[in-house]
Design a protein around this motif. Structure first.
Motif, PDB file in Angstrom:
ATOM      1  N   ASP A  71       0.796   0.549   6.008  1.00 10.85           N
ATOM      2  CA  ASP A  71       1.963   1.006   5.247  1.00 10.85           C
ATOM      3  C   ASP A  71       2.227   0.097   4.056  1.00 10.85           C
ATOM      4  N   ARG A  75       2.141   1.294   0.122  1.00  8.17           N
ATOM      5  CA  ARG A  75       3.225   1.115  -0.841  1.00  8.17           C
ATOM      6  C   ARG A  75       2.735   0.372  -2.078  1.00  8.17           C
ATOM      7  N   SER A  83       2.546   7.391   2.288  1.00 11.24           N
ATOM      8  CA  SER A  83       3.902   6.866   2.489  1.00 11.24           C
ATOM      9  C   SER A  83       4.873   7.977   2.846  1.00 11.24           C
TER      10      SER A  83
END
Length: 389
Positions: A71, A75, A83
């Protein structure tokens, strides 16, 4: 014997509590008459004639160390598709809706459109966009820039692919066209009320309702009322969910004197009738974000249905409607001094004239004159699917 055709199955999806969202509740009431409606959102069942799939806003899946690392990389590298799909409420909604069949879906706001498209297909989704998402306020710096690009991606990737779209005002609709979306307009108009136009006396009774956020110009309005040479009072019906902001407004009201009162909020079902006791609705909203500069909020239409004169700042949409219908005053700017000058110029005769203008515009500016845009959009999707409404 003729067999009755089943009603079309409609999903109304929102990532906010539908039961306290006047705009989405209008959708629910409108379509519950002729469609087999299922709502999906946080909060309770919003209407007795629909099925409801609740979402838990506090639910966060355990991603584990590897999942969290992925994750973070997503990002950083702006893998927006990843995401989005890992956003907890998106993941939860997809899981709860998986396997259910609908003929059409209304997705409320840009972040819900991707889920609705995954469930019914983009060609069966109507996107209702409550704000101009590329213009949402973001912090300065890399994080804010990234978030703006994410919202822009959501609009271009999901909203532009939907079968149809609506938004809350003509100027926002025009700006969405730059992102491949051509929305119709359904304003946040309030349902029409048949209320009296009350004679104006002294002092002139001003009213404001909504959130207690100081960045929405409440301090300037309050200080202008306190300093005005006219006989005016101001009652504020403010929501209580942000106690820090509310306490600051109450403290300022106490310091400014008896002209200003902060009152408990009133439920939506009795708000307009409560406002009808007053003379002037005031909402001077500083353009602290692009959405604020384009705002055309529920309270503006509440003031119209309450048959009040209206004072607004030079916000594009609100100012245009006030001038077009003669509903009251548009201040020169958003400052305390400009608001005070407008208050000083108020007379009972001018307020009475603006109240009569609000009464004349009450149908034109009501929800009943707006919601056919939703009806037509959803019916068009259903007809293309070969399902009768």
């Amino acid at each position: 014997m003729t067999r009755r055709r089943p009603r079309p199955r409609l999903l109304i999806l929102s990532f906010f509590d539908i039961s306290v969202d006047p705009r989405v509740m209008k959708q629910v009431r409108l379509f519950a008459r002729d469609y087999d409606v299922t709502t999906c959102s946080p909060g309770p069942l919003p209407h007795p004639d629909v099925a409801h799939i609740p979402l838990d806003e506090s639910w966060v899946p355990d991603r584990g160390r590897i999942g969290n690392l992925v994750d973070d990389v997503a990002r950083e590298r702006e893998w927006f598709r990843w995401s989005y799909r890992q956003t907890p409420i998106v993941k939860q909604a997809r899981r709860k809706l998986r396997g259910r069949r609908f003929d059409v879906a209304i997705a409320n706001d840009a972040d819900a459109v991707g889920v609705a498209s995954a469930i019914v297909g983009a060609s069966r989704v109507h996107a209702d966009l409550h704000e101009f998402f590329p213009g949402l306020p973001q912090p300065e710096g890399l994080l804010g820039d990234r978030q703006r690009r994410y919202w822009t991606w959501l609009v271009r990737r999901h909203c532009a692919a939907a079968a149809s779209a609506t938004t809350v005002g003509a100027e926002i609709a025009r700006r969405y066209a730059e992102y491949g979306v051509t929305p119709g307009v359904v304003t946040n108009a309030t349902h029409r009320r048949d209320l009296p136009v009350r004679a104006t006396g002294t002092p002139l009774r001003l009213v404001h309702s909504g959130n207690p956020f100081r960045d929405r110009g409440l301090g300037e309005i309050m200080r202008a009322v306190a300093a005005s040479t006219s006989e005016v009072t101001l009652d504020l019906y403010l929501m209580t969910h942000n106690q820090v902001e509310l306490a600051a407004v109450v403290e300022l009201a106490d310091a400014l004197g008896d002209r200003i009162r902060v009152l408990e909020p009133v439920g939506q079902d009795e708000l307009v009738e409560t406002l009808n006791r007053y003379d002037v609705g005031i909402h001077v909203l500083p353009p602290t974000s692009e959405n604020n500069s384009l705002a055309l909020p529920n309270k503006f239409f509440d003031f119209v249905q309450a048959r009040l004169a209206i004072i607004v700042g030079p916000s594009l949409e609100m100012a245009r409607i006030v001038r077009e219908h003669g509903l009251g005053i548009v201040t020169d700017d958003f400052s305390e001094e400009s608001i005070r000058r407008s208050l000083d110029a108020l007379t009972p005769d001018a307020v009475d004239a603006a109240k009569r203008a609000a009464d004349a515009a009450a149908h034109t500016l009501s929800a009943e004159s707006q919601v056919d845009v939703w009806s037509d959009a959803v019916a068009a999707i259903v007809s293309r699917r070969g399902v009768r409404s």
